[in-house]
Enzyme design. Structure first.
Site, PDB file in Angstrom:
ATOM      1  N   TYR A  25       2.665   2.306   6.653  1.00 13.69           N
ATOM      2  CA  TYR A  25       3.876   1.473   6.684  1.00 13.69           C
ATOM      3  C   TYR A  25       4.852   1.850   5.550  1.00 13.69           C
ATOM      4  O   TYR A  25       5.977   2.310   5.809  1.00 13.69           O
ATOM      5  CB  TYR A  25       3.454   0.002   6.621  1.00 13.69           C
ATOM      6  CG  TYR A  25       4.570  -0.988   6.381  1.00 13.69           C
ATOM      7  CD1 TYR A  25       5.789  -0.898   7.053  1.00 13.69           C
ATOM      8  CD2 TYR A  25       4.393  -2.035   5.477  1.00 13.69           C
ATOM      9  CE1 TYR A  25       6.801  -1.824   6.826  1.00 13.69           C
ATOM     10  CE2 TYR A  25       5.388  -2.971   5.253  1.00 13.69           C
ATOM     11  CZ  TYR A  25       6.601  -2.857   5.917  1.00 13.69           C
ATOM     12  OH  TYR A  25       7.581  -3.772   5.685  1.00 13.69           O
ATOM     13  N   ASN A  78      -5.198  10.508   6.969  1.00 15.48           N
ATOM     14  CA  ASN A  78      -6.337  10.643   7.892  1.00 15.48           C
ATOM     15  C   ASN A  78      -6.095   9.887   9.203  1.00 15.48           C
ATOM     16  O   ASN A  78      -6.962   9.878  10.078  1.00 15.48           O
ATOM     17  CB  ASN A  78      -7.650  10.192   7.232  1.00 15.48           C
ATOM     18  CG  ASN A  78      -7.672   8.710   6.924  1.00 15.48           C
ATOM     19  OD1 ASN A  78      -6.757   7.975   7.294  1.00 15.48           O
ATOM     20  ND2 ASN A  78      -8.711   8.263   6.252  1.00 15.48           N
ATOM     21  N   TYR A 114      -9.959  -5.662  -3.320  1.00 13.11           N
ATOM     22  CA  TYR A 114      -8.791  -4.793  -3.098  1.00 13.11           C
ATOM     23  C   TYR A 114      -8.017  -4.612  -4.406  1.00 13.11           C
ATOM     24  O   TYR A 114      -7.741  -3.484  -4.837  1.00 13.11           O
ATOM     25  CB  TYR A 114      -7.887  -5.402  -2.017  1.00 13.11           C
ATOM     26  CG  TYR A 114      -6.498  -4.835  -2.016  1.00 13.11           C
ATOM     27  CD1 TYR A 114      -6.285  -3.500  -1.679  1.00 13.11           C
ATOM     28  CD2 TYR A 114      -5.397  -5.611  -2.385  1.00 13.11           C
ATOM     29  CE1 TYR A 114      -5.004  -2.954  -1.705  1.00 13.11           C
ATOM     30  CE2 TYR A 114      -4.129  -5.078  -2.411  1.00 13.11           C
ATOM     31  CZ  TYR A 114      -3.932  -3.756  -2.071  1.00 13.11           C
ATOM     32  OH  TYR A 114      -2.665  -3.213  -2.115  1.00 13.11           O
ATOM     33  N   LYS A 159      -7.361  -1.295  -7.112  1.00 15.50           N
ATOM     34  CA  LYS A 159      -6.050  -0.798  -7.546  1.00 15.50           C
ATOM     35  C   LYS A 159      -5.984  -0.719  -9.078  1.00 15.50           C
ATOM     36  O   LYS A 159      -5.438   0.230  -9.641  1.00 15.50           O
ATOM     37  CB  LYS A 159      -4.936  -1.694  -6.998  1.00 15.50           C
ATOM     38  CG  LYS A 159      -4.750  -1.572  -5.480  1.00 15.50           C
ATOM     39  CD  LYS A 159      -4.089  -0.256  -5.112  1.00 15.50           C
ATOM     40  CE  LYS A 159      -3.947  -0.052  -3.627  1.00 15.50           C
ATOM     41  NZ  LYS A 159      -3.177   1.134  -3.262  1.00 15.50           N
ATOM     42  N   PHE A 193       5.282  -6.390  -4.974  1.00 17.06           N
ATOM     43  CA  PHE A 193       5.090  -7.753  -4.491  1.00 17.06           C
ATOM     44  C   PHE A 193       4.971  -7.640  -2.962  1.00 17.06           C
ATOM     45  O   PHE A 193       4.338  -6.706  -2.494  1.00 17.06           O
ATOM     46  CB  PHE A 193       6.181  -8.669  -5.065  1.00 17.06           C
ATOM     47  CG  PHE A 193       5.840  -8.990  -6.517  1.00 17.06           C
ATOM     48  CD1 PHE A 193       5.818  -7.994  -7.488  1.00 17.06           C
ATOM     49  CD2 PHE A 193       5.431 -10.262  -6.894  1.00 17.06           C
ATOM     50  CE1 PHE A 193       5.410  -8.252  -8.795  1.00 17.06           C
ATOM     51  CE2 PHE A 193       5.031 -10.538  -8.203  1.00 17.06           C
ATOM     52  CZ  PHE A 193       5.023  -9.534  -9.149  1.00 17.06           C
ATOM     53  N   ASN A 194       5.505  -8.549  -2.157  1.00 17.40           N
ATOM     54  CA  ASN A 194       5.200  -8.505  -0.715  1.00 17.40           C
ATOM     55  C   ASN A 194       6.141  -7.582   0.056  1.00 17.40           C
ATOM     56  O   ASN A 194       7.279  -7.969   0.357  1.00 17.40           O
ATOM     57  CB  ASN A 194       5.264  -9.917  -0.140  1.00 17.40           C
ATOM     58  CG  ASN A 194       4.084 -10.752  -0.562  1.00 17.40           C
ATOM     59  OD1 ASN A 194       3.840 -10.920  -1.758  1.00 17.40           O
ATOM     60  ND2 ASN A 194       3.318 -11.252   0.379  1.00 17.40           N
TER      61      ASN A 194
HETATM   62  N1  UDP Z   1       0.206 -16.835   5.361  1.00 16.84           N
HETATM   63  C1  UDP Z   1       0.110 -17.935   6.227  1.00 16.84           C
HETATM   64  N2  UDP Z   1      -0.297 -17.706   7.512  1.00 16.84           N
HETATM   65  C2  UDP Z   1      -0.582 -16.449   7.980  1.00 16.84           C
HETATM   66  C3  UDP Z   1      -0.479 -15.348   7.098  1.00 16.84           C
HETATM   67  C4  UDP Z   1      -0.075 -15.579   5.795  1.00 16.84           C
HETATM   68  O1  UDP Z   1       0.366 -19.076   5.849  1.00 16.84           O
HETATM   69  O2  UDP Z   1      -0.969 -16.328   9.161  1.00 16.84           O
HETATM   70  C5  UDP Z   1       0.665 -17.069   3.977  1.00 16.84           C
HETATM   71  C6  UDP Z   1      -0.337 -16.613   2.924  1.00 16.84           C
HETATM   72  O3  UDP Z   1      -1.189 -17.671   2.590  1.00 16.84           O
HETATM   73  C7  UDP Z   1       0.583 -16.220   1.769  1.00 16.84           C
HETATM   74  C8  UDP Z   1       1.873 -15.772   2.458  1.00 16.84           C
HETATM   75  O4  UDP Z   1       1.808 -16.263   3.780  1.00 16.84           O
HETATM   76  O5  UDP Z   1       0.903 -17.352   0.995  1.00 16.84           O
HETATM   77  C9  UDP Z   1       1.997 -14.244   2.509  1.00 16.84           C
HETATM   78  O6  UDP Z   1       0.789 -13.731   3.030  1.00 16.84           O
HETATM   79  P1  UDP Z   1       0.632 -12.216   3.432  1.00 16.84           P
HETATM   80  O7  UDP Z   1      -0.739 -12.058   4.019  1.00 16.84           O
HETATM   81  O8  UDP Z   1       1.790 -11.786   4.265  1.00 16.84           O
HETATM   82  O9  UDP Z   1       0.752 -11.421   2.061  1.00 16.84           O
HETATM   83  P2  UDP Z   1      -0.076 -11.582   0.682  1.00 16.84           P
HETATM   84  O10 UDP Z   1       0.715 -12.546  -0.148  1.00 16.84           O
HETATM   85  O11 UDP Z   1      -1.434 -12.041   0.992  1.00 16.84           O
HETATM   86  O12 UDP Z   1      -0.025 -10.195   0.136  1.00 16.84           O
END
Ligand code: UDP
Length: 324
Positions: free
Chosen positions: A11, A32, A141, A145, A169-170
């Site tokens: 991604y 891979n 995980y 890292k 971050f995200n």
């Molecule tokens: N989240 C949620 N429902 C979902 C997936 C994620 O409420 O089906 C929430 C999760 O608890 C977090 C935020 O969305 O607070 C972002 O989650 P994600 O898995 O996208 O990224 P992360 O923060 O874990 O890297």
């Protein structure tokens, strides 16, 4: 300047590869294809299929090409999976990265950019989170890292290989033309889940907890556009080449959005009703993760260009017409 990109079919990696090609850089992708997609790469790219756990397969490319730099994305990146199957993460991420780092040092690579994560901070005490926050990861995980950051630090001291550890971050959003985007199976991330619900591919979004100490009770995250990450990687490479120093830096926008805000913005952007249901908290989720991005701005001359609306609308454009 030739750049080796591991995990370039993934991604974030594929968006970075596109950014490099747009900037006329010479690129070799190593992947891979266990989780990446060949379709996310242009046809004419120099592509080597191989595995970091098999050093012979990438030794071959070091003998074929003379690289100046490596940008290393290849890794497993699902927190939940890492809790259930830690051996997969320690082997693939730590052993694989170690093999690569060792080969990089042996081949005199000067610059190494590494995909790290804000989850190395665990449950941080201070928000926004600066790089001064102690690293204290709470899942396998994130531990892998941090281990890789530590290996890089030691190789930097011993062999002078400079590295940039980019603590994202995200990551979210997609390339603006809708040709590449996020495509995981299963999909654990919030924005694709919300948009797939808007598309009717899922019945509802489960909100993991609404009893956090935040304004609306749901978790707050710092969502950063994948194109902004790609831009920061190239700037980090340039920094390493010019400054000849290593760097550990956060990449985030400095703005947080709650799960509910993501759902309501997505409803506005897609024009669809998105059903949600509150369920229990997901293990290991801190309430708030928002970056202090001052260091990235000052050292890299980088700042994020895209806001939440750009993130959701580009992701929507991708998910509506998803090609792979
Ligand atoms: N989240 C949620 N429902 C979902 C997936 C994620 O409420 O089906 C929430 C999760 O608890 C977090 C935020 O969305 O607070 C972002 O989650 P994600 O898995 O996208 O990224 P992360 O923060 O874990 O890297």
């Amino acid at each position: 300047m030739k750049i080796l990109v591991t995990g370039g079919a993934g991604y974030i990696g594929s968006h970075f590869v596109k950014h490099l090609l747009d900037n006329n850089k010479e690129v070799v992708v190593f992947d891979n294809l266990s989780r990446g997609h060949k379709e996310s790469l242009p046809e004419k790219i120099f592509f080597e299929e191989g595995d970091l756990l098999n050093p012979e397969s990438f030794k071959k490319i070091f003998s074929k090409h003379k690289f100046d730099s490596i940008v290393h994305f290849a890794a497993f990146a699902y927190v939940g999976e890492s809790v259930e199957r830690p051996e997969m993460y320690y082997e693939n991420n730590v052993v694989g990265s170690f093999n690569l780092i060792k080969a990089a040092a042996e081949n005199g690579i000067k610059n190494f950019v590494f995909s790290s994560t804000c989850s190395v901070y665990g449950n941080p005490e201070n928000i926004p989170i600066s790089e001064a926050e102690p690293a204290d990861p709470i899942n396998p995980y994130a531990k892998t890292k941090l281990m890789i950051e530590n290996i890089l630090e030691d190789f930097h001291s011993a062999y002078g290989m400079n590295y940039a550890a980019l603590r994202y971050f995200n990551a979210a959003g997609a390339e603006l033309m809708g040709n590449i985007g996020e495509s995981h199976d299963p999909e654990p991330h919030l924005i694709p889940i919300v948009l797939n619900t808007a598309l009717g591919k899922r019945e509802k979004v489960f909100i993991f907890g609404d009893d956090y100490d935040t304004e609306d009770g749901t978790c707050i995250r710092d969502y950063i556009h994948v194109n902004d990450l790609a831009d920061a990687h190239l700037k980090a490479l340039t920094y390493l080449q010019k400054e000849k120093k290593s760097l550990v830096v956060n990449l985030g926008t400095g703005t947080g959005n709650s799960v509910r805000e993501i759902i309501s913005s997505s409803e506005k952007i897609t024009g669809k009703n998105i059903t949600s249901e509150i369920t229990s908290r997901r293990k290991g989720d801190p309430a708030i993760l928002v970056a202090d991005n001052k260091k990235a701005k000052e050292t890299l001359g980088w700042s994020p260009e895209y806001n939440l609306e750009d993130i959701i609308s580009s992701a929507w454009n991708w998910h509506k017409n998803k090609k792979f």
